[in-house]
Design an enzyme around this catalytic site. Structure first.
Site, PDB file in Angstrom:
ATOM      1  N   SER A  75      32.824   1.100  45.934  1.00 38.25           N
ATOM      2  CA  SER A  75      32.652   0.034  44.943  1.00 38.25           C
ATOM      3  C   SER A  75      33.901  -0.829  44.801  1.00 38.25           C
ATOM      4  CB  SER A  75      32.337   0.627  43.566  1.00 38.25           C
ATOM      5  OG  SER A  75      31.123   1.326  43.595  1.00 38.25           O
TER       6      SER A  75
HETATM    7  N1  SAH Z   1      31.511   6.772  44.762  1.00 36.28           N
HETATM    8  C1  SAH Z   1      31.615   6.396  46.163  1.00 36.28           C
HETATM    9  C2  SAH Z   1      30.744   5.228  46.555  1.00 36.28           C
HETATM   10  C3  SAH Z   1      29.353   5.567  46.508  1.00 36.28           C
HETATM   11  S1  SAH Z   1      28.259   4.629  47.525  1.00 36.28           S
HETATM   12  C4  SAH Z   1      33.027   6.098  46.573  1.00 36.28           C
HETATM   13  O1  SAH Z   1      33.918   6.030  45.713  1.00 36.28           O
HETATM   14  O2  SAH Z   1      33.240   5.935  47.772  1.00 36.28           O
HETATM   15  C5  SAH Z   1      26.815   5.541  47.075  1.00 36.28           C
HETATM   16  C6  SAH Z   1      26.747   6.913  47.693  1.00 36.28           C
HETATM   17  O3  SAH Z   1      25.617   7.568  47.106  1.00 36.28           O
HETATM   18  C7  SAH Z   1      26.492   6.887  49.193  1.00 36.28           C
HETATM   19  O4  SAH Z   1      27.469   7.658  49.846  1.00 36.28           O
HETATM   20  C8  SAH Z   1      25.102   7.500  49.331  1.00 36.28           C
HETATM   21  O5  SAH Z   1      24.932   8.242  50.511  1.00 36.28           O
HETATM   22  C9  SAH Z   1      25.020   8.373  48.095  1.00 36.28           C
HETATM   23  N2  SAH Z   1      23.683   8.735  47.649  1.00 36.28           N
HETATM   24  C10 SAH Z   1      22.543   7.983  47.678  1.00 36.28           C
HETATM   25  N3  SAH Z   1      21.508   8.680  47.174  1.00 36.28           N
HETATM   26  C11 SAH Z   1      21.995   9.905  46.798  1.00 36.28           C
HETATM   27  C12 SAH Z   1      21.411  11.081  46.226  1.00 36.28           C
HETATM   28  N4  SAH Z   1      20.096  11.172  45.938  1.00 36.28           N
HETATM   29  N5  SAH Z   1      22.216  12.130  45.972  1.00 36.28           N
HETATM   30  C13 SAH Z   1      23.543  12.100  46.267  1.00 36.28           C
HETATM   31  N6  SAH Z   1      24.144  11.020  46.829  1.00 36.28           N
HETATM   32  C14 SAH Z   1      23.387   9.940  47.091  1.00 36.28           C
END
Ligand code: SAH
Length: 227
Positions: A75
């Site tokens: 983000s």
């Molecule tokens: N917080 C992260 C950015 C997140 S991007 C950082 O600081 O880098 C969103 C993430 O959520 C992605 O890696 C994606 O694979 C994950 N995601 C999507 N659906 C999900 C689910 N049902 N359970 C766990 N993770 C999930």
């Protein structure tokens, strides 16, 4: 290298000043004109360049999201700071994060609370984030590959829950695993459509009332094996 370090430090200070300006100009939507000094200290303590690919390092201290592979993104720093601030963390708190991604948000949270439990649905992201966080010395973050829709029942209840991918509604398991008085910060909305960043607190009767106004753009939360 010393020059590089000095430049990174300068770029980081510029970024923190931009985040503070963004906080002030979006306060009418977020209710938070200023983020806490603890949040700024946490942002300052985490080297964002260590969480992105080499070729994106020159962009690490710009206030913009970056790619982390697998179609996922880290983000925008302002959003990381805002979500961290909205959680109102105290040093003794335990936090559940959904969506580890590259581990950057987890690292920022680790400086604000006692323990971070982070769930990531993509196995390769979970293992690379866990390895990176270990190498960087973050000892109070536990990463697990799993489906965020189910939460982490063995470690519940949590003082705070942060969701960094967008579901279309509040997942019931996450509301259930929040402690009474605990805070949840979560983007909700259709994939590619208008999502809103919500903050909710769990009441004594078990209900979670969400409030939010800030439009955001997160990757969709996808159902994993158990979702
Ligand atoms: N917080 C992260 C950015 C997140 S991007 C950082 O600081 O880098 C969103 C993430 O959520 C992605 O890696 C994606 O694979 C994950 N995601 C999507 N659906 C999900 C689910 N049902 N359970 C766990 N993770 C999930």
């Amino acid at each position: 290298m010393q020059n590089d370090d000095a430049e990174m430090a300068l770029a980081q200070e510029r970024l923190l000043a931009e985040i503070a300006a963004d906080a002030a100009s979006t306060a009418f939507l977020t209710g938070r004109p200023r983020f806490s000094q603890r949040v700024y200290a946490a942002m300052r303590a985490v080297p964002r360049h260590a969480f992105v690919d080499d070729w994106e390092r020159p962009l690490a201290y710009l206030n913009r999201p970056l790619g982390i592979g697998f179609g996922q993104t880290i983000s925008q720093p302002y959003i990381v700071a805002l979500m961290s601030d909205l959680l109102d963390l105290q040093p003794a708190h335990r936090v559940l994060e959904i969506g580890t991604g590259c581990g950057y948000q987890a690292a920022v949270l680790s400086a604000l609370c006692a323990r971070v439990y982070s769930l990531e649905v993509v196995p390769a992201l979970a293992s690379s984030a866990a390895a990176r966080l270990r190498a960087l010395g973050y000892a109070n973050i536990i990463v697990r590959c799993g489906d965020g829709f189910l939460g982490w029942p063995e470690e519940a209840p949590f003082d705070a829950v942060i969701v960094t991918a967008a579901p279309t509604a509040l997942p019931p398991a996450l509301a259930a695993q929040l402690a009474v008085g605990g805070r949840i910060v979560i983007p909700i909305g259709p994939p590619g459509g208008t999502q809103v960043l919500y903050r909710g607190e769990k009441r004594a009767d078990g209900s979670v009332h969400l409030e939010g106004n800030l439009p955001v753009a997160f990757v969709p939360m996808v159902a994993g094996a158990g979702g």
